[in-house]
Design a protein around this motif. Structure first.
Motif, mmCIF file in Angstrom:
data_model
loop_
_atom_site.group_PDB
_atom_site.id
_atom_site.type_symbol
_atom_site.label_atom_id
_atom_site.label_comp_id
_atom_site.label_asym_id
_atom_site.label_seq_id
_atom_site.Cartn_x
_atom_site.Cartn_y
_atom_site.Cartn_z
ATOM 1 N N ALA A 1 0.503 3.823 4.184
ATOM 2 C CA ALA A 1 1.106 2.783 3.415
ATOM 3 C C ALA A 1 0.128 2.367 2.256
ATOM 4 O O ALA A 1 0.743 2.494 0.796
ATOM 5 N N LEU B 1 1.784 0.686 -1.070
ATOM 6 C CA LEU B 1 2.392 -0.282 -0.333
ATOM 7 C C LEU B 1 1.376 -1.650 -0.347
ATOM 8 O O LEU B 1 0.160 -1.562 -0.417
ATOM 9 N N LYS B 2 1.972 -2.786 -0.205
ATOM 10 C CA LYS B 2 0.984 -4.045 -0.077
ATOM 11 C C LYS B 2 1.040 -4.592 1.387
ATOM 12 O O LYS B 2 1.939 -4.029 2.132
ATOM 13 N N ASN C 1 8.837 -7.581 9.300
ATOM 14 C CA ASN C 1 10.260 -7.402 9.154
ATOM 15 C C ASN C 1 10.779 -8.566 10.427
ATOM 16 O O ASN C 1 10.498 -8.270 11.417
ATOM 17 N N LYS D 1 2.029 -6.966 2.548
ATOM 18 C CA LYS D 1 3.333 -7.684 2.900
ATOM 19 C C LYS D 1 4.505 -6.651 3.104
ATOM 20 O O LYS D 1 5.464 -7.151 3.901
ATOM 21 N N ASP D 2 4.183 -5.504 3.040
ATOM 22 C CA ASP D 2 5.273 -4.397 3.474
ATOM 23 C C ASP D 2 5.009 -4.009 4.904
ATOM 24 O O ASP D 2 5.603 -3.064 5.265
#
Length: 84
Positions: A16, A21-22, A30, A24-25
């Motif tokens: 990731a 991606l960060k 989720n 927070k991803d």
């Protein structure tokens, strides 16, 4: 969680970061994956969240040549947790 699952989650976090991606991803942020009403699965969720994040942070540190900063951050985080 097995050691194989742990390693796979770390690799997913690393991939990731490579893809841009960060933190927070993290898929474990989720809402569908967060244990809201079952404290019994909280430890497993947290381990999975942390494994993914560890992979992401390790890759980030290696890409930024920030290994000393990374370990300093870990030490500070551990010291903060120890105080609580």
């Amino acid at each position: 969680m097995s050691i194989e699952e742990l390693i796979e989650l770390q690799e997913q976090g690393s991939r990731a970061r490579i893809l841009g991606l960060k933190p927070k991803d993290n898929p474990y942020l989720n809402p569908d994956r967060m244990p809201l009403h079952d404290a019994g699965v909280l430890a497993d969720w947290l381990a999975r969240h942390d494994a993914w994040r560890f992979g992401w942070e390790t890759e980030d540190a290696s890409r930024e040549a920030g290994i000393p900063k990374y370990f300093r951050t870990i030490q500070e985080s551990c010291a903060t947790r120890a105080r609580h």
